[in-house]
Design an enzyme around this catalytic site. Structure first.
Site, PDB file in Angstrom:
ATOM      1  N   ARG A 191      -1.177  37.897 -10.809  1.00  0.00           N
ATOM      2  CA  ARG A 191      -2.384  37.111 -11.030  1.00  0.00           C
ATOM      3  C   ARG A 191      -2.064  35.816 -11.755  1.00  0.00           C
ATOM      4  NH1 ARG A 191      -5.921  41.411 -14.022  1.00  0.00           N
ATOM      5  NH2 ARG A 191      -3.816  41.861 -14.680  1.00  0.00           N
ATOM      6  N   GLN A 192      -1.069  35.865 -12.649  1.00  0.00           N
ATOM      7  CA  GLN A 192      -0.779  34.676 -13.453  1.00  0.00           C
ATOM      8  C   GLN A 192      -0.087  33.599 -12.658  1.00  0.00           C
ATOM      9  OE1 GLN A 192       1.163  36.375 -17.013  1.00  0.00           O
ATOM     10  NE2 GLN A 192      -0.530  35.395 -18.075  1.00  0.00           N
ATOM     11  N   HIS A 193       0.361  33.932 -11.425  1.00  0.00           N
ATOM     12  CA  HIS A 193       0.968  32.885 -10.609  1.00  0.00           C
ATOM     13  C   HIS A 193      -0.020  31.794 -10.282  1.00  0.00           C
ATOM     14  CE1 HIS A 193       5.014  34.306  -9.913  1.00  0.00           C
ATOM     15  NE2 HIS A 193       4.532  35.513  -9.869  1.00  0.00           N
ATOM     16  N   THR A 194      -1.318  32.099 -10.381  1.00  0.00           N
ATOM     17  CA  THR A 194      -2.290  31.058 -10.082  1.00  0.00           C
ATOM     18  C   THR A 194      -2.517  30.129 -11.262  1.00  0.00           C
ATOM     19  OG1 THR A 194      -4.195  32.313 -10.867  1.00  0.00           O
ATOM     20  CG2 THR A 194      -3.518  32.668  -8.590  1.00  0.00           C
ATOM     21  N   LEU A 195      -1.967  30.439 -12.414  1.00  0.00           N
ATOM     22  CA  LEU A 195      -2.251  29.648 -13.602  1.00  0.00           C
ATOM     23  C   LEU A 195      -1.098  28.738 -13.992  1.00  0.00           C
ATOM     24  CD1 LEU A 195      -4.118  32.347 -15.692  1.00  0.00           C
ATOM     25  CD2 LEU A 195      -5.091  30.570 -14.273  1.00  0.00           C
TER      26      LEU A 195
END
Lengths: 200, 264
Positions: B40-44
């Site tokens: 999920r943190q790949h989008t941030l």
């Protein structure tokens, strides 16, 4: 029997000025305006939703939203996002008819989750705390000595006061400036004017 | 040397084996591996990024420019990326930020334009419509905590009048006579405002030649001072005659390097 709302037109992000010409005061219905401070993205979103709800109301009920109804609607919209707030510090101002048919001006101030109150005067945003003391003194005559003259607030005096308050905020707040947008709301509708403010 | 293993089970895990000699790429990968293991943190976090985009209005149209570099952290990875794309004869969009996100949006926009053509009723999607769509998409995605990590500049002619707007990754947007994203906001925007205010003081707008020269000057300043910039850029000029896009080299002068102590 009239309301004035003033706002500035600078959009800033950190220490940058993104735009010198972003109007923050927009009308809802015929006799009501909303001024928004805070996150500009949320302001745009909130205004779209409010405008759509106002249109739906007009189609359903055959008459425009009046000021206290707009205020109440806005409160509910903001509270519906209680756990992911719309970071919009709103002010709703307008005129409405009371039970005797007299037009009365009203100002409602909000927090980001929708608690609101009608007050004689209100200021919000980054420089709100700079402007509010001056307004309290001149509109509500607070903290004036017993011999001080309490000049009643006519339309001309109100315009002058709003201009002074915006200039004062511009002097000391880095995020305020460029142009001041002054809006007059009375029973005939909404009129706008602009004043230049310091651009530094 | 860097070894990357991607497993497709529950989450994506990246390993970087630093065998003594750390290149910039290895350092970047290692940092990414340590900080970002949750899918999920790949989008941030942006990966391949573009730097500033600049735009300004002139008498009769709009000009926007963006350089041709895709940066992978501090690595100048891809040196012929086009960050400027023409949608139709009256709209051009430029993007800075994550280039994968830009390409996703670009595909969606181009699909919309193809649909417009197929409908065949003569309507073209004007810049204000593209601006509105982009703002809403970016705002709603950020509200779901999956932002498109981009700043878009939409330029064109809206009913014959110049239109130039800026939309950031939080879905905040505004229109202005000159816009710039990224480093351009600090280095180029003052130059653009000075030129435009100077023209406005004599009661006129910039001419096309002046606006294009202003873009060239701003891109040169950015090449000198932005460490993630490049000396080749795309420039698009939108007028009532249509859209012209060309690739230009920055005209830079490095003779001062001889006088700097420590330079070769």
């Amino acid at each position: 029997n009239a309301e004035y709302m003033g706002g500035h037109t600078r959009l800033s992000e950190g220490y940058s000025i993104l735009s010198r010409d972003v109007e923050r005061i927009q009308s809802i219905g015929k006799n009501c305006v909303i001024g928004q401070a805070g996150f500009h993205g949320d302001n745009q979103f909130l205004y779209k939703v409010l405008q759509t709800r106002a249109k739906i109301f007009e189609f359903d009920h055959g008459q425009a939203l009046d000021c206290h109804s707009t205020a109440s609607l806005l409160s509910n919209l903001l509270y519906s996002r209680r756990f992911f707030p719309i970071l919009s510090y709103c002010l709703v101002a307008g005129v409405e008819q009371d039970s005797q048919g007299q037009w009365k001006g009203r100002v409602y101030g909000y927090d980001v989750v929708g608690s609101f109150e009608s007050r004689p005067c209100e200021a919000t945003g980054e420089a709100g705390t700079l402007m509010l003391p001056l307004l309290d003194n001149q509109v509500e005559f607070k903290n004036l000595g017993p011999n001080a003259e309490r000049v009643p607030l006519t339309r001309e005096r109100a315009v002058g006061l709003i201009q002074d308050v915006l200039q004062a905020a511009t002097e000391r707040d880095i995020m305020t400036g460029d142009f001041g947008q002054i809006v007059l709301i009375d029973k005939d509708g909404v009129q706008q004017r602009r004043i230049p403010l310091r651009r530094d | 040397p860097v070894l990357v293993i991607i497993s497709q089970e529950v989450s994506i895990a990246m390993f970087a084996l630093d065998l003594g000699s750390s290149t910039n790429a290895a350092a970047a990968m290692k940092k990414a591996a340590c900080g970002v293991t949750d899918a999920r943190q790949h989008t941030l976090q942006p990966t391949l990024t573009g730097t500033s985009t600049l735009g300004c209005v002139f008498d009769g149209g709009v000009v926007i420019s963006a350089d041709k570099l895709g940066s992978y952290g501090s690595l100048a990875k891809t040196r012929n990326i086009t960050r400027l794309f023409k949608l139709n004869d009256c709209t051009v969009v430029a993007a800075s930020g994550d280039l994968a996100d830009m390409q996703c949006i670009q595909r969606a926009l181009e699909e919309m334009i193809i649909n417009d053509t197929c409908v065949g009723d003569g309507h073209v999607r004007k810049p204000a419509a593209v601006h509105g769509w982009l703002t809403r998409v970016l705002y709603n995605c950020r509200s779901k905590f999956k932002p498109f990590w981009n700043t878009f500049v939409v330029a064109g002619l809206q009913d014959g009048k110049a239109f130039l707007s800026y939309i950031d990754k939080l879905g905040m947007s505004f229109s202005a006579p000159s816009v710039s994203s990224g480093f351009g906001a600090y280095l180029a925007q003052p130059l653009m405002r000075e030129a435009m205010d100077g023209a406005a003081a004599t009661g006129r707008q910039l001419t096309r030649t002046e606006a294009v020269a202003l873009m060239a000057q701003c891109q040169r300043v950015l090449y000198y001072r932005d460490a993630r910039s490049f000396d080749k850029y795309d420039i698009a000029v939108i007028t009532s005659a249509g859209v012209e896009i060309e690739t230009v080299d920055v005209d830079s002068n490095w003779e001062v390097a001889d006088y700097v102590k420590g330079y070769i």
